[in-house]
Motif scaffolding. Structure first.
Motif, PDB file in Angstrom:
ATOM      1  N   ARG C  52      44.746  70.613  46.722  1.00  0.00           N
ATOM      2  CA  ARG C  52      46.069  71.071  46.304  1.00  0.00           C
ATOM      3  C   ARG C  52      46.946  69.900  45.870  1.00  0.00           C
ATOM      4  N   LYS C  53      46.628  68.731  46.336  1.00  0.00           N
ATOM      5  CA  LYS C  53      47.432  67.554  46.006  1.00  0.00           C
ATOM      6  C   LYS C  53      46.510  66.349  46.118  1.00  0.00           C
ATOM      7  N   LEU C  54      46.692  65.377  45.261  1.00  0.00           N
ATOM      8  CA  LEU C  54      45.848  64.194  45.339  1.00  0.00           C
ATOM      9  C   LEU C  54      46.663  62.986  44.898  1.00  0.00           C
ATOM     10  N   LYS C  55      46.787  62.025  45.775  1.00  0.00           N
ATOM     11  CA  LYS C  55      47.531  60.815  45.406  1.00  0.00           C
ATOM     12  C   LYS C  55      46.602  59.614  45.552  1.00  0.00           C
ATOM     13  N   PRO C  56      46.308  58.939  44.472  1.00  0.00           N
ATOM     14  CA  PRO C  56      45.473  57.745  44.591  1.00  0.00           C
ATOM     15  C   PRO C  56      46.248  56.583  45.212  1.00  0.00           C
ATOM     16  N   VAL C  57      45.549  55.775  45.972  1.00  0.00           N
ATOM     17  CA  VAL C  57      46.159  54.597  46.606  1.00  0.00           C
ATOM     18  C   VAL C  57      45.397  53.378  46.103  1.00  0.00           C
ATOM     19  N   PHE C  58      46.118  52.418  45.537  1.00  0.00           N
ATOM     20  CA  PHE C  58      45.465  51.257  44.946  1.00  0.00           C
ATOM     21  C   PHE C  58      45.769  50.014  45.770  1.00  0.00           C
ATOM     22  N   GLY C  59      45.235  48.925  45.320  1.00  0.00           N
ATOM     23  CA  GLY C  59      45.683  47.620  45.791  1.00  0.00           C
ATOM     24  C   GLY C  59      44.789  46.945  46.793  1.00  0.00           C
ATOM     25  N   TYR C  60      43.681  47.565  47.167  1.00  0.00           N
ATOM     26  CA  TYR C  60      42.824  46.912  48.157  1.00  0.00           C
ATOM     27  C   TYR C  60      42.126  45.676  47.596  1.00  0.00           C
ATOM     28  N   LEU C  61      41.981  45.636  46.290  1.00  0.00           N
ATOM     29  CA  LEU C  61      41.325  44.482  45.668  1.00  0.00           C
ATOM     30  C   LEU C  61      42.319  43.679  44.837  1.00  0.00           C
ATOM     31  N   HIS C  62      43.613  43.885  45.111  1.00  0.00           N
ATOM     32  CA  HIS C  62      44.628  43.207  44.300  1.00  0.00           C
ATOM     33  C   HIS C  62      44.643  41.724  44.619  1.00  0.00           C
ATOM     34  N   ARG C  63      44.497  40.884  43.608  1.00  0.00           N
ATOM     35  CA  ARG C  63      44.537  39.446  43.827  1.00  0.00           C
ATOM     36  C   ARG C  63      45.501  38.780  42.870  1.00  0.00           C
ATOM     37  N   ASN C  64      46.321  39.573  42.197  1.00  0.00           N
ATOM     38  CA  ASN C  64      47.307  39.088  41.233  1.00  0.00           C
ATOM     39  C   ASN C  64      46.675  38.172  40.199  1.00  0.00           C
ATOM     40  N   HIS C  65      45.688  38.730  39.535  1.00  0.00           N
ATOM     41  CA  HIS C  65      44.994  38.041  38.452  1.00  0.00           C
ATOM     42  C   HIS C  65      45.973  37.510  37.412  1.00  0.00           C
ATOM     43  N   GLU C  66      47.032  38.307  37.135  1.00  0.00           N
ATOM     44  CA  GLU C  66      47.957  37.906  36.077  1.00  0.00           C
ATOM     45  C   GLU C  66      48.716  36.652  36.480  1.00  0.00           C
ATOM     46  N   GLN C  67      49.072  36.573  37.747  1.00  0.00           N
ATOM     47  CA  GLN C  67      49.800  35.380  38.183  1.00  0.00           C
ATOM     48  C   GLN C  67      48.897  34.150  38.189  1.00  0.00           C
ATOM     49  N   ILE C  68      47.636  34.346  38.599  1.00  0.00           N
ATOM     50  CA  ILE C  68      46.688  33.229  38.564  1.00  0.00           C
ATOM     51  C   ILE C  68      46.576  32.721  37.131  1.00  0.00           C
ATOM     52  N   ALA C  69      46.477  33.681  36.188  1.00  0.00           N
ATOM     53  CA  ALA C  69      46.314  33.285  34.789  1.00  0.00           C
ATOM     54  C   ALA C  69      47.550  32.580  34.264  1.00  0.00           C
ATOM     55  N   GLU C  70      48.735  32.953  34.779  1.00  0.00           N
ATOM     56  CA  GLU C  70      49.946  32.309  34.294  1.00  0.00           C
ATOM     57  C   GLU C  70      50.116  30.911  34.861  1.00  0.00           C
ATOM     58  N   SER C  71      49.283  30.541  35.825  1.00  0.00           N
ATOM     59  CA  SER C  71      49.403  29.191  36.350  1.00  0.00           C
ATOM     60  C   SER C  71      48.196  28.339  35.990  1.00  0.00           C
ATOM     61  N   THR C  72      47.303  28.851  35.182  1.00  0.00           N
ATOM     62  CA  THR C  72      46.173  28.024  34.757  1.00  0.00           C
ATOM     63  C   THR C  72      46.140  27.965  33.233  1.00  0.00           C
ATOM     64  N   SER C  73      45.278  27.117  32.709  1.00  0.00           N
ATOM     65  CA  SER C  73      45.239  26.935  31.260  1.00  0.00           C
ATOM     66  C   SER C  73      44.663  28.186  30.601  1.00  0.00           C
ATOM     67  N   TYR C  74      44.790  28.241  29.262  1.00  0.00           N
ATOM     68  CA  TYR C  74      44.259  29.407  28.553  1.00  0.00           C
ATOM     69  C   TYR C  74      42.765  29.528  28.779  1.00  0.00           C
ATOM     70  N   LEU C  75      42.062  28.405  28.672  1.00  0.00           N
ATOM     71  CA  LEU C  75      40.616  28.451  28.875  1.00  0.00           C
ATOM     72  C   LEU C  75      40.278  28.793  30.319  1.00  0.00           C
ATOM     73  N   GLY C  76      41.082  28.293  31.249  1.00  0.00           N
ATOM     74  CA  GLY C  76      40.792  28.524  32.658  1.00  0.00           C
ATOM     75  C   GLY C  76      40.805  29.983  33.057  1.00  0.00           C
TER      76      GLY C  76
END
Lengths: 221, 197, 386
Positions: C52-76
């Motif tokens: 009757r209702k379904l709510k997905p829950v995320f974030g168990y594998l969240h490692r903030n990939h975007e933030q890591i990428a913003e602190s490393t070089s383009y190639l990195g």
């Protein structure tokens, strides 16, 4: 493909009072974007979606960007009296530009197969007035992505049906993608602490964790 | 016919089952520790340091320029420069790493260190059986463990190693020719700035 | 195209099991569940067996990939993109490389573009084939189809390994080209794998597509209308299963896809069976593309020599690049301020956005159907949580 200038003109006639600004893009990608004011954003985007010549029915990517307070130095020539004589002197004027949070929407048309039309909406500042109109009533695809922006950047989307944290846990207080985010001071043991890691290691550990002694067993065997 | 689809599917299963005893391409498993699948030549796992000749210290190609340390995405390399210098393959005095550590629990085998190294000093190894009983210091590879001979490099990556050797020989010949052309015993200038800011 | 099979097995929608009177029962499905494809959790409210209702829950594998990428070089960031959707590291590499190439205006040599197409299509093959295996596994065909699928997938992974050095974390593409050239041995080996693949595909289709249990479990389950699919931003095979002709290989024509002849399969029911068929049919088209690409593959360099490896700094500006990944539109949005690290780095993860309509598809179905529907969406948690 309709040019951004045409879109701006059409949208401004269709939605009276809307202020739309074209933001140029310096990169070779040549993807200019439309900056829409907060009050009219939803009406303008609804027009973009329903306009038969545009039919931007597909909202592909929704993301947040954090722009910190910046200082811009401009040189201004000022006339002043120097030794009783009027002279033009260059003066550096430091101007503080207030930072803001920005939501960027990449809209495409599946019906007419064109795009992207990039829409940006900006908050008034980064601290308190972080409210933006939600586009989820227009595009379901924005639902999770706006939740993610709220979670990581702290933009509050008014009119979003279910604005909760999505990736971080509910008790988390800060917004980790903001440029001034300071990560918590938790430390994981590293075998090669050096420089700033060493300083932190000293605070957190006094002795290295001893091994379980099993490797000496394997070494003897 | 109801059930026809299931019967068709079972025929496929039966063919696979029988085939798995006789047809080579359906026999895919191997008994691992006794049998081993051959590793492709391009296979990469963790980095190692190459040295020429027999002496791991004298022949080490690394000049401690720290480019790999800076470029490494997960920051798993740690280098301390030496105080003194030793001659490199063309005879120029160069620094060498006093400490060279790679934390292989952090390394993600991306081989960016290999790509950025201007001295062909760091290459990718093929050893994968590296399990340890302790997860911190035992997984820290130090200079003595990392240094491996050029012959070993030839063994694991023959094509690539031959290319590298040819390149190094050409560079050495060019350096020798330059020395001859200058003739005067001027101190050799270091090659391309080995230590950018 | 799926009509014939649908007509064969024209059955009324499955009768719902009789409802139990009483209050809703809340069940937490996952995060440690073999059918959730990783650490994914759903809070489900049940009325008897009916969702009757379904709510997905995320974030168990969240490692903030975007933030890591913003602190490393383009190639990195390139090796980090492998870890997004770890089934398809080649297409992740390509999407990122394409965005950076757009941002910096980099040309890619012809041979490199062909190699990219070949590797992307091989990736699509192995992604789709393992998805079919997983989907059947979720339905209770435990093991057998999955092992058949993995046997074939392993051949393709072997190809990726012998070229790039790693089975799954390929890290193969670079801005302005590819890292390693494919030798003649590799090409002939790849041709052989591609030539052998249709035989397996035929066998696999015989195994599952007419199977009455599969048909009963998937037809009329998790139906999705084209309007909702477009509005919810779904992309990839699951959008096309609802009958929307939108394939970025045709629309954007990136790489050299306009040079290849291939068809875009479309479904007309938008149910789980169509989504399953979509994968089977797309694999046939991928094989077509691969054959043409091997025939046309030119010689020449594989890297643009103008691109610097170290200290790569694109001009200030922004770019959004997207490709048709096996799971849908995979896009990278980059803002550069002229520095060596991106100012903003954003991944548009197809499997995350495709989950938007999970609740809409599951309502009114049983718990067992939720697993089938989730399996037919094709998610990888590395990409959903980033």
């Amino acid at each position: 493909m309709v040019s951004p200038e045409q879109i701006k003109a059409r949208a401004e006639t269709a939605v009276p009072g809307a202020k739309i600004e074209i933001i140029a893009n310096g990169s070779p990608a040549n993807q200019p974007s439309l900056l829409i004011d907060r009050e009219h954003a939803r009406t303008v985007v609804q027009f973009l979606r329903d306009d038969p010549a545009l039919q931007l029915d597909f909202c592909s990517n929704v993301t947040g960007v954090d722009w910190l307070d910046r200082t811009a130095t401009t040189k201004v020539k000022v006339k002043t009296l120097v030794d009783g004589e009027e002279k033009e002197i260059e003066q550096a004027q430091v101007e503080t530009l207030p930072g803001y949070l920005e939501a960027v929407y990449h809209l495409y048309s599946m019906a007419l197969k064109h795009g992207p039309v990039i829409v940006r909406i900006r908050t008034a500042d980064r601290a308190n007035a972080v409210h933006l109109p939600s586009l989820t009533p227009l595009y379901r695809s924005a639902e999770f992505q706006e939740r993610e922006i709220y979670d990581l950047y702290g933009i509050r989307f008014d009119g979003h049906p279910d604005l909760r944290r999505i990736l971080m846990w509910d008790e988390f207080v800060d917004h980790p993608m903001r440029k001034d985010y300071v990560p918590p001071d938790d430390f994981e043991y590293e075998p090669t602490p050096h420089d700033e890691v060493l300083a932190r290691a000293k605070e957190h550990y006094t002795v290295r964790p001893s091994s379980d002694g099993a490797e000496t067993l394997t070494a003897q065997a | 016919m109801l059930g026809g689809g299931i019967l068709k599917g079972m025929a496929v299963t039966a063919r696979n089952f029988v085939g798995s005893y006789f047809i080579q391409e359906r026999m895919t498993t191997i008994q691992y520790p006794e049998e081993r699948a051959p590793l492709p030549e391009n296979y990469r796992n963790f980095p190692f340091l190459v040295f020429d000749g027999d002496d791991a210290h004298a022949g080490l190609r690394c000049v401690a320029c720290q480019i790999c340390e800076k470029e490494c995405p997960p920051q798993c390399i740690y280098i301390v420069k030496s105080k003194d210098k030793k001659p490199d393959f063309v005879g120029k005095p160069q620094l060498y790493p006093a400490t060279f550590d790679i934390d292989i629990s952090v390394c993600m085998s991306c081989q960016i260190c290999v790509e950025v190294c201007p001295f062909d000093a760091i290459k990718m190894d093929k050893v994968f059986e590296l399990s340890r009983r302790e997860r911190f210091d035992a997984l820290l590879m130090q200079k003595a463990e990392l240094a491996k001979s050029n012959e070993y490099y030839h063994q694991i990556h023959p094509t690539e190693a031959t290319d590298v050797d040819a390149g190094l020989a050409a560079a050495a010949a060019a350096a020798a020719a330059k020395k001859k052309a200058v003739a005067s015993p001027a101190p050799p200038t270091p090659p391309s700035n080995p230590n950018p800011a | 195209m799926t009509a014939t099979l649908h007509e064969l097995h024209e059955a009324p929608p499955r009768a719902m099991t009789s409802r139990l009177e009483g209050e809703l029962l809340e069940v937490s499905l996952g995060p440690q569940h073999p059918s959730t494809h990783g650490v994914f959790r759903m809070n489900v409210a049940l009325d008897g067996e009916i969702v009757r209702k379904l709510k997905p829950v995320f974030g168990y594998l969240h490692r903030n990939h975007e933030q890591i990428a913003e602190s490393t070089s383009y190639l990195g960031s390139m090796p980090y993109t492998d870890r997004l959707d770890y089934f398809c590291s080649m297409t992740n590499n390509w999407a990122y490389a394409l965005s950076v190439e757009k941002l910096a205006g980099i040309e890619v040599p012809e041979r490199a573009e062909y190699l990219r197409v070949i590797l992307a299509e091989l990736t699509r093959l192995q992604n789709h084939v393992s998805l079919l295996g997983f989907l059947l596994s979720d339905m209770g065909a435990w093991g057998t189809p999955l092992m058949y699928a993995f046997r074939e997938r392993e051949k393709i992974l072997g190809l990726l390994e012998s070229l790039s050095g790693s089975r799954m974390m390929c890290d193969y593409m670079r801005f302005g080209g590819c890292r390693v050239d494919a030798g003649d041995d590799w090409i002939s080996h790849a041709k052989k794998v591609v030539a052998d693949f249709p035989r397996f595909l035929g066998e696999f289709e015989k195994l599952i597509l007419e199977n009455e249990i599969v048909i009963n479990r998937t037809q009329e389950v998790g139906k999705l209308s084209a309007e909702l699919a477009i509005n919810a931003g779904l992309t990839g095979p699951i959008l096309r299963a609802s009958g929307v002709n939108y394939d970025l290989r045709k629309i954007d024509g990136y790489g050299f896809y306009p040079r290849f002849k291939f068809r875009v399969p479309l479904g007309d029911h938008g149910d789980c069976y169509d989504r399953l068929m979509m994968r089977a049919l797309e694999m046939r088209e991928s094989l077509n593309i691969l054959k043409q690409a091997f025939d046309q593959l030119p010689g020449g360099p594989i890297m643009n020599p103008k691109v610097k490896i170290r200290a790569f700094k694109p001009p200030a500006g922004e770019a959004y690049g997207r490709i048709e990944g096996p799971k849908g539109e995979l896009g990278f949005y980059l803002i550069s301020d002229g520095a060596a690290t991106p100012y903003r780095y954003r991944v548009r993860p197809p499997s995350f956005i495709n989950l938007t309509v999970l609740e809409d598809m599951c309502l009114g179905h049983t718990v067992a159907d939720v697993m089938v529907i989730l399996g037919s969406i094709d998610i990888v948690m590395g990409e959903v949580d980033r």
